[in-house]
Design a protein around this motif. Structure first.
Motif, short mmCIF file in Angstrom:
data_model
loop_
_atom_site.label_atom_id
_atom_site.label_comp_id
_atom_site.label_asym_id
_atom_site.label_seq_id
_atom_site.Cartn_x
_atom_site.Cartn_y
_atom_site.Cartn_z
N GLY A 41 114.22 -31.11 92.81
CA GLY A 41 113.54 -32.19 92.10
C GLY A 41 113.65 -33.54 92.80
N LYS A 42 113.87 -33.53 94.13
CA LYS A 42 114.02 -34.81 94.85
C LYS A 42 112.71 -35.61 94.83
N SER A 43 111.60 -34.93 95.13
CA SER A 43 110.31 -35.65 95.11
C SER A 43 110.01 -36.13 93.70
N THR A 44 110.33 -35.32 92.73
CA THR A 44 110.09 -35.69 91.32
C THR A 44 110.91 -36.93 90.97
N PHE A 45 112.15 -36.96 91.42
CA PHE A 45 113.02 -38.12 91.19
C PHE A 45 112.37 -39.38 91.78
N PRO A 47 119.12 -28.93 96.99
CA PRO A 47 118.36 -27.80 97.51
C PRO A 47 116.85 -27.98 97.33
N SER A 48 116.09 -27.24 98.11
CA SER A 48 114.64 -27.28 97.97
C SER A 48 114.27 -26.92 96.54
N GLY A 49 113.40 -27.70 95.95
CA GLY A 49 112.97 -27.43 94.58
C GLY A 49 113.88 -28.04 93.53
N1 LIG Z 1 102.92 -31.13 89.44
C1 LIG Z 1 103.79 -30.15 89.22
N2 LIG Z 1 103.60 -29.28 88.20
C2 LIG Z 1 104.48 -28.28 87.94
N3 LIG Z 1 105.60 -28.07 88.66
C3 LIG Z 1 105.84 -28.92 89.67
C4 LIG Z 1 104.96 -29.99 90.01
N4 LIG Z 1 105.47 -30.66 91.07
C5 LIG Z 1 106.62 -30.04 91.38
N5 LIG Z 1 106.84 -29.00 90.55
C6 LIG Z 1 108.00 -28.08 90.60
O1 LIG Z 1 109.17 -28.84 90.33
C7 LIG Z 1 110.24 -28.37 91.14
C8 LIG Z 1 110.81 -29.54 91.93
O2 LIG Z 1 109.85 -29.99 92.87
P1 LIG Z 1 110.16 -31.21 93.84
O3 LIG Z 1 109.02 -31.29 94.79
O4 LIG Z 1 110.49 -32.41 93.05
O5 LIG Z 1 111.49 -30.67 94.57
P2 LIG Z 1 112.17 -31.12 95.93
O6 LIG Z 1 113.64 -31.14 95.69
O7 LIG Z 1 111.54 -32.39 96.42
O8 LIG Z 1 111.79 -29.93 96.90
P3 LIG Z 1 111.65 -29.86 98.51
O9 LIG Z 1 113.01 -30.20 99.06
O10 LIG Z 1 111.28 -28.43 98.76
O11 LIG Z 1 110.58 -30.85 98.89
C9 LIG Z 1 109.68 -27.25 92.01
O12 LIG Z 1 110.02 -26.03 91.41
C10 LIG Z 1 108.19 -27.50 91.97
O13 LIG Z 1 107.49 -26.29 92.10
#
Ligand SMILES: Nc1ncnc2c1ncn2[C@@H]1O[C@H](COP(=O)(O)OP(=O)(O)OP(=O)(O)O)[C@@H](O)[C@H]1O
Length: 223
Positions: free
Chosen positions: A39-43, A35-37
């Motif tokens: 953590g995919k980008s974080t991964f 799901p959105s948020g």
């Molecule tokens: N630099 C940061 N500092 C604090 N929180 C962050 C930071 N970057 C991301 N987050 C939070 O970490 C969570 C995961 O973010 P991430 O971008 O990794 O998710 P995602 O699965 O890639 O989302 P999406 O599908 O919407 O792109 C979100 O709640 C986001 O707000």
């Protein structure tokens, strides 16, 4: 290529990602969903040492990322091509110069013919002199892919590369990623698009990872 051992990540609050263990084998193709948020980008940022894990170990090409100095990280990054979600460009430079930027900053050059071949492969040769603001979403994504692979990386990480594209353009981008995988590149694509995943699985042996409740799961064959 990339391995995670009991990896966790927190931006400061609670853990966003917990206890992730994974080995990305050379030549593999993985999708990353969730799901959105979730953590995919974080991964993905953990995969290219943009972020360091808050617990556990990440290894890139058999080197623990915490042991890498700045030069080592720069060297590793050349072996990993990243297509960012927002694919930013320098708007005052033509597309060709944007694509070659990763080489320019490391004071390397590309043969004009090779650049022409690369731009032709992504279908942008006729736009080599165009400025980024004049490009469509699909053209920007293909330019971002060309820029990510200009250093001939072994691993390609793409964050929602088809996010704003119509189906036809999404398929075109997928075809490029599949071709790169067939050339031996290791690929990870974060995406929400389950149709894209199904389409890819009809062509290649792609595996699907899902982030759910902070953990990494291997999705079943139902996808
Ligand atoms: N630099 C940061 N500092 C604090 N929180 C962050 C930071 N970057 C991301 N987050 C939070 O970490 C969570 C995961 O973010 P991430 O971008 O990794 O998710 P995602 O699965 O890639 O989302 P999406 O599908 O919407 O792109 C979100 O709640 C986001 O707000």
């Amino acid at each position: 290529m990339i391995s995670f051992e009991n990896v966790a990540y927190s931006y400061g609050g609670g853990e966003l990602l917990s206890d992730m263990t994974l080995r990305l084998a050379p030549g593999s193709f993985h999708f990353l969903t969730g799901p959105s948020g979730a953590g995919k980008s974080t991964f993905l940022k953990l995969c290219y040492a943009e972020l360091l894990p808050t617990a556990g170990h990440v290894s890139l090409f058999d080197r623990e990322v915490r042991s890498l100095g700045r030069d080592d990280v720069a060297h590793m990054r050349r072996r990993v091509g990243v297509v960012h979600q927002d694919c930013q460009f320098l708007d005052h430079l033509p597309l060709a110069a944007n694509v070659t930027l990763p080489l320019t900053v490391s004071q390397r050059e590309i043969d004009g013919g090779d650049l022409g071949d690369l731009l032709a492969w992504v279908g942008l040769k006729h736009l080599a002199d165009a400025l980024p603001p004049s490009l469509s979403g699909g053209e920007r994504q293909r330019a971002a892919l060309a820029r990510a692979i200009i250093t001939d990386p072994e691993v390609i990480l793409a964050d929602e590369p088809t996010g704003n594209l119509d189906w036809e353009m999404s398929l075109r981008l997928l075809t490029l990623l599949v071709e790169l995988n067939r050339m031996g590149k290791t690929i990870v694509v974060a995406t929400h698009d389950l149709n894209l995943i199904r389409q890819a699985k009809a062509q290649i042996a792609a595996r699907v990872l899902r982030i759910s409740n902070r953990r990494l799961q291997l999705a079943g064959a139902d996808l």
